[in-house]
Design a protein around this motif. Structure first.
Motif, mmCIF file in Angstrom:
data_model
loop_
_atom_site.group_PDB
_atom_site.id
_atom_site.type_symbol
_atom_site.label_atom_id
_atom_site.label_comp_id
_atom_site.label_asym_id
_atom_site.label_seq_id
_atom_site.Cartn_x
_atom_site.Cartn_y
_atom_site.Cartn_z
ATOM 1 N N PHE A 132 0.823 -1.216 0.000
ATOM 2 C CA PHE A 132 0.000 0.000 0.000
ATOM 3 C C PHE A 132 0.852 1.259 0.000
ATOM 4 O O PHE A 132 0.729 2.108 -0.872
ATOM 5 N N LYS A 133 1.720 1.377 1.032
ATOM 6 C CA LYS A 133 2.435 2.644 1.211
ATOM 7 C C LYS A 133 3.562 2.805 0.197
ATOM 8 O O LYS A 133 3.892 3.914 -0.197
ATOM 9 N N GLY A 134 4.128 1.656 -0.247
ATOM 10 C CA GLY A 134 5.208 1.713 -1.215
ATOM 11 C C GLY A 134 4.718 1.610 -2.653
ATOM 12 O O GLY A 134 4.760 2.578 -3.410
ATOM 13 N N ALA A 135 4.172 0.422 -3.027
ATOM 14 C CA ALA A 135 3.858 0.167 -4.437
ATOM 15 C C ALA A 135 2.673 1.003 -4.931
ATOM 16 O O ALA A 135 2.721 1.602 -5.997
ATOM 17 N N ILE A 136 1.583 1.034 -4.140
ATOM 18 C CA ILE A 136 0.385 1.753 -4.593
ATOM 19 C C ILE A 136 0.514 3.252 -4.310
ATOM 20 O O ILE A 136 -0.067 4.080 -5.006
ATOM 21 N N HIS A 360 -0.596 6.267 9.975
ATOM 22 C CA HIS A 360 0.427 7.304 10.143
ATOM 23 C C HIS A 360 1.811 6.705 10.404
ATOM 24 O O HIS A 360 2.757 7.423 10.689
ATOM 25 N N LEU A 361 1.928 5.383 10.339
ATOM 26 C CA LEU A 361 3.187 4.717 10.702
ATOM 27 C C LEU A 361 3.885 4.086 9.500
ATOM 28 O O LEU A 361 3.266 3.781 8.485
ATOM 29 N N LEU A 362 5.175 3.865 9.684
ATOM 30 C CA LEU A 362 5.981 3.057 8.768
ATOM 31 C C LEU A 362 6.735 2.032 9.613
ATOM 32 O O LEU A 362 6.829 2.191 10.840
ATOM 33 N N PRO A 363 7.282 0.987 8.996
ATOM 34 C CA PRO A 363 7.946 -0.067 9.781
ATOM 35 C C PRO A 363 9.025 0.469 10.730
ATOM 36 O O PRO A 363 9.726 1.435 10.409
ATOM 37 N N GLY A 364 9.152 -0.191 11.892
ATOM 38 C CA GLY A 364 10.178 0.180 12.868
ATOM 39 C C GLY A 364 9.783 1.404 13.672
ATOM 40 O O GLY A 364 10.642 2.218 13.995
ATOM 41 N N TYR A 365 8.498 1.515 14.030
ATOM 42 C CA TYR A 365 7.990 2.684 14.765
ATOM 43 C C TYR A 365 8.381 3.984 14.068
ATOM 44 O O TYR A 365 8.680 4.986 14.698
ATOM 45 N N ARG A 366 8.448 3.968 12.744
ATOM 46 C CA ARG A 366 8.724 5.203 12.013
ATOM 47 C C ARG A 366 7.408 5.900 11.678
ATOM 48 O O ARG A 366 6.346 5.283 11.727
ATOM 49 N N LEU A 367 7.521 7.167 11.311
ATOM 50 C CA LEU A 367 6.338 7.969 11.038
ATOM 51 C C LEU A 367 6.276 8.388 9.578
ATOM 52 O O LEU A 367 7.289 8.814 9.003
ATOM 53 N N VAL A 368 5.080 8.281 9.003
ATOM 54 C CA VAL A 368 4.838 8.751 7.641
ATOM 55 C C VAL A 368 5.215 10.229 7.505
ATOM 56 O O VAL A 368 5.767 10.659 6.491
ATOM 57 N N GLY A 369 4.936 11.005 8.548
ATOM 58 C CA GLY A 369 5.165 12.449 8.485
ATOM 59 C C GLY A 369 6.637 12.869 8.570
ATOM 60 O O GLY A 369 6.937 14.059 8.462
ATOM 61 N N ASN A 370 7.538 11.924 8.771
ATOM 62 C CA ASN A 370 8.953 12.255 8.933
ATOM 63 C C ASN A 370 9.717 11.938 7.633
ATOM 64 O O ASN A 370 9.801 10.777 7.211
ATOM 65 N N ALA A 371 10.269 12.974 7.001
ATOM 66 C CA ALA A 371 10.896 12.804 5.680
ATOM 67 C C ALA A 371 12.076 11.826 5.725
ATOM 68 O O ALA A 371 12.273 11.030 4.796
ATOM 69 N N ASP A 372 12.861 11.870 6.799
ATOM 70 C CA ASP A 372 13.987 10.928 6.906
ATOM 71 C C ASP A 372 13.484 9.497 6.991
ATOM 72 O O ASP A 372 14.044 8.580 6.379
ATOM 73 N N HIS A 373 12.430 9.313 7.787
ATOM 74 C CA HIS A 373 11.873 7.966 7.923
ATOM 75 C C HIS A 373 11.374 7.446 6.574
ATOM 76 O O HIS A 373 11.623 6.300 6.206
ATOM 77 N N GLY A 386 10.382 9.504 -2.699
ATOM 78 C CA GLY A 386 9.123 10.220 -2.912
ATOM 79 C C GLY A 386 7.948 9.299 -3.207
ATOM 80 O O GLY A 386 6.824 9.763 -3.382
ATOM 81 N N SER A 387 8.187 7.982 -3.252
ATOM 82 C CA SER A 387 7.078 7.048 -3.516
ATOM 83 C C SER A 387 6.063 7.039 -2.389
ATOM 84 O O SER A 387 4.865 6.870 -2.601
ATOM 85 N N ILE A 388 6.542 7.167 -1.147
ATOM 86 C CA ILE A 388 5.628 7.131 0.003
ATOM 87 C C ILE A 388 5.075 8.537 0.199
ATOM 88 O O ILE A 388 5.826 9.505 0.291
ATOM 89 N N ALA A 389 3.750 8.630 0.242
ATOM 90 C CA ALA A 389 3.110 9.941 0.408
ATOM 91 C C ALA A 389 3.464 10.524 1.773
ATOM 92 O O ALA A 389 3.640 9.784 2.744
ATOM 93 N N ALA A 390 3.552 11.854 1.834
ATOM 94 C CA ALA A 390 4.026 12.510 3.057
ATOM 95 C C ALA A 390 2.931 12.678 4.106
ATOM 96 O O ALA A 390 3.228 12.972 5.263
ATOM 97 N N GLN A 391 1.681 12.509 3.698
ATOM 98 C CA GLN A 391 0.577 12.700 4.650
ATOM 99 C C GLN A 391 0.108 11.348 5.187
ATOM 100 O O GLN A 391 0.022 10.392 4.416
ATOM 101 N N PRO A 392 -0.233 11.278 6.479
ATOM 102 C CA PRO A 392 -0.845 10.049 6.987
ATOM 103 C C PRO A 392 -2.083 9.699 6.173
ATOM 104 O O PRO A 392 -2.761 10.593 5.654
ATOM 105 N N GLY A 393 -2.366 8.415 6.055
ATOM 106 C CA GLY A 393 -3.550 7.978 5.309
ATOM 107 C C GLY A 393 -4.800 8.062 6.150
ATOM 108 O O GLY A 393 -4.802 8.628 7.245
ATOM 109 N N LEU A 394 -5.880 7.487 5.610
ATOM 110 C CA LEU A 394 -7.169 7.522 6.302
ATOM 111 C C LEU A 394 -7.184 6.478 7.416
ATOM 112 O O LEU A 394 -6.912 5.303 7.178
#
Ligand code: MGD
Ligand code: MGD
Ligand code: SF4
Ligand code: MO
Length: 739
Positions: A132-136, A360-373, A386-394
């Motif tokens: 979802f967060k990567g491919a789509i 709002h999360l990414l693997p390893g307790y990372r955050l969607v909102g954090n550009a480094d993550h 830039g594949s992963i959108a910067a805003q948390p999803g629904l």
């Protein structure tokens, strides 16, 4: 004869170790379930450090649930009014990939969403994120943890800088005070409760138990202090305790000074919560309040345990913050027997959080909102920057709202049954009819949600797929595949990987085994708080369950680990933060028209929406039907008779249930179980009554309280679906489900 295997129990977040014995044993007839399928049996695994051989009725009977009533092949219909037809997996993937492509072209990634579950294995969770967060390119992956642990996630993160329960089960053996708030541990985390009970019996003076719950539950029976507070008044209670601790000089000045921030604002925030005001608001006595406050000041180790009575609140995050405040105030964290300890509900909701399984999360307790993550994850996954959108999803509730507005073209539900478990069921049903493609991946055929699907995908379940799960104390257990997948069913991760490949990401989604998927996830966790980079399926099956953190090079151990023993927290300043919110109370308080508070929870024997536990005769006879619990005063007031039928009405609808009159419930409150959806004979759709108002921070809905009125009813009202001929006809297509 095949040998026995060990695994983690696939029910609650205690995560007990099970030993599974094959159907055929020397000199005995093959064991079979109610439908005649050969049946594995289960008993406690003595070598599992979390449970040491203990199990409850659900774990012990899981073998009876695995084979009957299963969905055996993909089924499809283009309209919810049509009957399902079998289709091949190949066609199902073509359909999915085609729809995803066309939706991406017409509406973009925001029109695609998945609603997953703490009952996924970590591998399923992880690949769902990658898909979802990567491919789509859609962060619209959320899970039923939104209804369950998201207030704890948000609360830990705000107060301690990161998600992650700091405690371990051994703390139950070392605490001098166990402060149980909003948890019916006896019925919902039974093996932990038994551990506490055993200790209490052995050392009644050494352990004081406090239970905060509007009901006198089985848990409250062993309490030295039961605070039967009015529903929704927890934060007032916690602030009242904090104020008394401050006035009594029961706080730990050194700890506050050395390890925290925000103390001034916090002490100001609790100042107005005088004992009199708190006692009045909560409906307890000042004496009770003072007695419990003294326990926090004077004892060496205070452990608090909490669950849904705290999290499922429109101010859930603030209540978690209020509870952690008490630990910071008294320095009760980071040593044996002390700390704030959320009891996770599902067997792998913890693993889900670690794998990034919320919008709002990414693997390893990372955050969607954090550009480094995002960049770290994109690199590891092999997607363009830039594949992963910067805003948390629904979040879950927002996905439903998006369907209402016609903004979702594909809603994929996997390993959860929202047509029983989400609030505002009628609204959800209408929203689903507004979504062009509803996909449901489930192990069983006749779930409530399957009746609202277009595409049904048969899922291989626990026992049929290998994977890892993390329990409440951060311990990871390898769960092997020891039975053949039912029919054509496939593991969820395999389905996500195949779809990823069909969407053109051949390289990113080529895996030969679940072990490979786990290895990739483990590597991505390196350097994070929940570091499991030293773990693999191989290590876990060879050395047994391990707790995180387990960085690469760690030695396997059965010794328990705690977080934050050095009093350095995960915030940027390394200090834990006091929170200073003012209590709000219930979103829908009782009023003249709806004078009672309905609370909805669980029974010991049943698991959620009963897709599994309804197949166990012993459990069915324990809990023959759902019961409305009413206090004798309220029964008199509303002319209700024991064993009669009550009509229960909220602003959203009416249902009926049989009445139990009991003083185990507080006057002014009534209780219903959550378990019985419309496919059950004794349907009682409690969530048709519940509102969806959620905590603004965690987005967790207030599933514990809604205002209702009750009246005697002449007969049972059946949900519409139960009597619909169209839906009855659909059932014939499913493999026979025992009921
Ligand atoms: N038998 C069984 N065990 C389970 C499950 C199951 O389905 N069946 N599900 C698992 C899952 S996913 C979860 S999340 C956990 C849930 O575990 P628990 O949270 O322990 O279970 P619940 O029955 O939902 O609610 C707990 C208690 O909260 C109380 N409560 C209601 N309102 C308030 C309030 O305002 N304040 C306070 N302090 N308490 C309140 C209720 O009276 C209830 O006794 O159980 C897990 N274990
Ligand atoms: N009012 C009220 N509502 C509540 C609650 C409450 O306390 N009060 N509690 C909330 C909480 S905490 C929770 S966790 C939810 C739970 O609610 P749900 O998640 O809806 O409940 P389950 O019955 O556990 O649903 C799991 C589904 O996954 C299927 N399944 C099992 N294994 C697999 C697998 O490996 N793969 C796939 N694809 N499917 C599988 C099962 O057959 C079942 O249909 O309910 C929430 N709703
Ligand atoms: S306590 Fe939870 S994990 Fe342990 S056997 Fe019972 S349901 Fe399974
Ligand atoms: Mo849960």
């Amino acid at each position: 004869m095949a040998d026995s295997v060990t695994s983690q129990c696939p029910y609650c977040g205690v995560g007990c170790g099970l030993e599974l014995l094959p159907p055929a044993q020397p000199g005995r007839p093959v064991r079979r379930d109610g439908e005649g399928h050969p049946m594995w049996s289960a008993r406690g695994d003595r070598a599992h450090p979390s449970s040491q051989g203990q199990v409850c009725i659900k774990g012990a009977t899981v073998g009876e649930t695995l084979a009957g009533g299963r969905l055996s092949q993909p089924l499809y219909r283009s309209s919810m009014e049509d009957p399902f037809e079998p289709i091949t997996w190949d066609n199902a993937f073509d359909l999915l990939a085609g729809r995803i492509r066309s939706t991406l072209a017409s509406k973009g990634p925001g029109a695609i969403a998945m609603y997953g579950s703490g009952q996924f294995h970590t591998e399923d969770y992880y690949l769902a994120q990658k898909l979802f967060k990567g491919a789509i390119g859609s962060n619209n992956f959320d899970a039923n943890s939104r209804l369950c642990m998201s207030s704890a996630v948000a609360g830990y993160t705000r107060s301690l800088g990161s998600d992650g329960p700091p405690c371990c089960y051994e703390d139950l053996d070392h605490c001098s005070v166990a402060f149980l708030i909003g948890t019916n541990t006896a019925e919902c985390h039974p093996v932990l409760f038994q551990r506490l009970l055993k200790r209490k019996k052995k050392d009644p003076k050494g352990l004081t138990i406090v239970v905060v719950d509007p009901r006198a539950t089985e848990t409250a029976k062993i309490a030295d202090h039961h605070l039967a507070i009015a529903p929704g008044t927890d934060l007032m209670l916690l602030h009242g305790l904090a104020r008394l601790i401050l006035k009594d000089a029961g706080f730990n000045a050194d700890f506050i000074d050395e390890a925290t921030e925000g103390f001034a604002a916090f002490s100001q925030a609790v100042e107005s919560w005088t004992p009199r005001r708190v006692a009045e608001a909560c409906g307890i006595t000042e004496k009770q309040l003072r007695a419990v406050a003294r326990l926090w000041c004077r004892k060496p180790a205070v452990l608090s345990l909490w669950s849904m009575g705290v999290n499922q609140r429109r101010e859930g995050t603030a209540v978690v913050g209020g509870l952690i405040n008490l630990h910071l105030l008294t320095g009760q964290i980071g040593h044996a027997g002390a700390g704030p300890f959320s009891l996770t509900g599902q067997p792998n909701a913890m693993g889900g959080r670690e794998a990034g399984g919320l919008a709002h999360l990414l693997p390893g307790y990372r955050l969607v909102g954090n550009a480094d993550h995002r960049a770290e994850v994109e690199r590891a996954w092999g997607f363009q920057l830039g594949s992963i959108a910067a805003q948390p999803g629904l979040a879950a509730g927002e996905q439903v709202e998006a369907m209402e507005r016609g903004e979702l073209d594909l809603w994929w539900v996997a390993a959860t049954n929202p047509l029983v478990s989400m609030p505002e069921l009628d609204r959800l049903k209408a929203a689903l009819r507004n979504c062009p493609l509803v996909v449901v991946s489930d192990a069983y055929a006749d779930t409530e949600t399957s009746h609202y699907a277009h595409l049904l995908l048969p899922a291989a379940q626990w026992s049929e797929k290998a994977g890892a799960m993390t329990n409440s104390e951060r311990r990871i257990t390898y769960c092997p595949a020891f039975r053949q997948p039912h029919g054509e069913s496939r593991a969820d991760w395999q389905v996500f990987a195949e779809l990823g490949r069909r969407l053109g990401f051949e390289q990113q989604f080529s895996y030969d085994s679940a072990a490979e998927v786990y290895a990739e996830f483990a590597a991505l966790s390196a350097g994070r708080l929940c570091d499991v980079s030293g773990l693999s399926h191989e290590l876990l099956s060879e050395h047994g369950p391990q707790q995180w953190p387990f960085p690469s090079g760690s030695e396997p151990t059965t010794e328990s680990k705690r977080l934050y023993s050095d009093h350095r927290f995960a915030t940027p300043s390394r200090r834990a933060r006091f929170m200073a919110e003012q209590p709000l109370g219930l979103a829908e308080p009782p009023c003249e028209a709806y004078p009672l508070v309905l609370t909805v929870g669980r029974y010991l024997g049943h698991w959620h929406t009963m897709t599994r536990t309804a197949k166990v005769e012993r459990i069915q006879s324990m809990h023959a039907e759902p019961r409305l619990e009413v206090h004798p005063d309220d029964a008199k007031r509303f002319s209700l008779e024991a064993d009669g039928i009550a009509a229960i009405t909220s602003r959203r609808g009416t249902l009926t249930a049989r009445i139990t009159i009991t003083d185990r419930i507080r006057s002014g409150s009534v209780f219903l179980p959550m378990h019985w959806g419309f496919t059950q004979e004794h349907a009682c759709e409690a969530n048709a009554l519940m509102h969806g108002e959620a905590c603004p921070i965690s987005k967790q809905p207030e599933l514990k309280a809604t205002a209702v009125v009750v009246a005697p009813a002449v007969s049972v009202i059946r949900p519409q679906e139960q009597t619909s001929h169209r839906l009855q006809a659909l059932r014939r297509l499913f493999s026979p489900a025992p009921r």
